[in-house]
Enzyme design. Structure first.
Site, short mmCIF file in Angstrom:
data_model
loop_
_atom_site.label_atom_id
_atom_site.label_comp_id
_atom_site.label_asym_id
_atom_site.label_seq_id
_atom_site.Cartn_x
_atom_site.Cartn_y
_atom_site.Cartn_z
N MET A 70 -19.52 4.47 12.23
CA MET A 70 -20.45 5.57 12.44
C MET A 70 -21.89 5.08 12.61
O MET A 70 -22.70 5.73 13.28
CB MET A 70 -20.39 6.55 11.26
CG MET A 70 -18.99 7.02 10.90
SD MET A 70 -18.13 7.86 12.24
CE MET A 70 -19.07 9.38 12.31
N CYS A 125 -21.10 -1.49 3.43
CA CYS A 125 -20.75 -0.99 4.76
C CYS A 125 -20.47 -2.18 5.67
O CYS A 125 -21.33 -3.06 5.81
CB CYS A 125 -21.88 -0.14 5.33
SG CYS A 125 -21.55 0.44 7.01
#
EC number: 1.3.1.14
Length: 300
Positions: A70, A125
């Site tokens: 994302m 992440c």
């Protein structure tokens, strides 16, 4: 039977928490997750500046899960604070934050002190350059980030750990040494999917984070290892789609679990289904609380 738990001095109706990054962070959707059975929620990760995120495609479904990149899209701390500080919730809200260095994490914790009940530090992440994984693979960096945040807030601080490392317990011990209140594990595994006809990676960012049932055994092993070394609570994450999965994590040593991909694939109703399954399991096995089964598999 009640399946309430106490974690970091906070009461959760059950040990099931909506994971960060699954749904938009509007207050309405967080309330819907709770209404459908989530004991608590984690917001999307918030940074200092607004981020648009990556261009589509950002998600691809693969056997046994999803790969997503994302790009940490978020409105930035100012817009987030403006929207959330006027809201009140009757369930625990954990605010996820990310930064490129300890100072940025500490800055965000200070600015967002009035929002939510705890902070989750996104140290893991796998697809946003300069954030997460690049910080969270080094125990010293984990220590410095956690300590910087603990120095500016009295709220519980949870370090979200990466599985993209040779020994996740070193990261957990570093977080514990810096006085983290708990750790959550695991974040997604760095992965790629290729379109064999276009002959190129499917995601615009090429690489993404793999989540879903396929990573459950890896996540379960990580939680088991962490629970054998740490004295602080662990929140288990990774491929939980059924009540049996959730019970496995609790037996491995998790005090609670987060659910993400299953919500994406099956909807919010998965929370109620899993909660009811846990309740029935406890009754059938002769337990009176969730706490009684935490870490039982460690005692073999």
């Amino acid at each position: 039977m009640s399946i309430k738990i106490e974690l970091f001095g906070i009461t959760f109706e059950n040990p099931l928490i909506l994971a960060s990054g699954v749904v938009d962070m509007t207050p309405e959707l967080l309330r819907r997750a709770h209404k459908e059975g989530a004991g608590g929620v984690v917001t999307k990760s918030i940074g200092i500046e607004p981020r648009k995120g990556y261009d589509n495609p950002t998600v691809v479904e693969v056997p046994c899960g999803l790969i997503n990149a994302m790009g940490l899209p978020n409105p930035g701390w100012k817009a987030f604070l403006e929207e959330f500080e006027k809201e009140s919730f009757d369930f625990p809200v954990i605010v996820s934050i990310f930064g490129g260095n300890p100072e940025e994490f500490a800055f965000l914790a200070e600015k967002l002190e009035r929002v939510g009940d705890a902070f989750e530090l996104n140290l893991s992440c796998p697809h946003a350059k300069g954030y997460g994984l690049e910080i969270g693979q080094d125990p010293e960096n984990v220590y410095r980030v956690v300590k910087a945040v603990k120095d500016v807030t009295d709220k519980p601080v949870i370090a979200k750990l990466t599985p993209n490392t040779s020994d996740i317990t070193k990261l957990g011990l570093a977080a514990e040494k810096a006085e983290a209140d708990g750790v959550s594990a695991i974040n997604t595994l760095k992965a790629i999917a290729i379109d064999i006809y276009a002959k190129r990676p499917i995601l615009s960012n090429k690489f993404g984070g793999y989540s879903g049932p396929g990573i459950k055994p890896i996540a379960l092993r990580a939680v088991y290892d962490l629970a054998s070394k740490l004295d602080i609570p662990i929140i288990g994450i990774g491929g939980i789609t059924t009540w049996q999965d959730a019970v496995e994590f609790l037996l491995a040593g998790a005090s609670a679990v987060q659910i993400g991909t299953a919500v994406y694939l099956k909807g919010f109703s998965v929370f109620r289904e899993i909660a009811e399954g846990i309740r029935k399991y406890l009754e059938e096995e002769g337990f009176s609380s969730v706490k009684e089964i935490i870490g039982l598999a460690q005692k073999v």
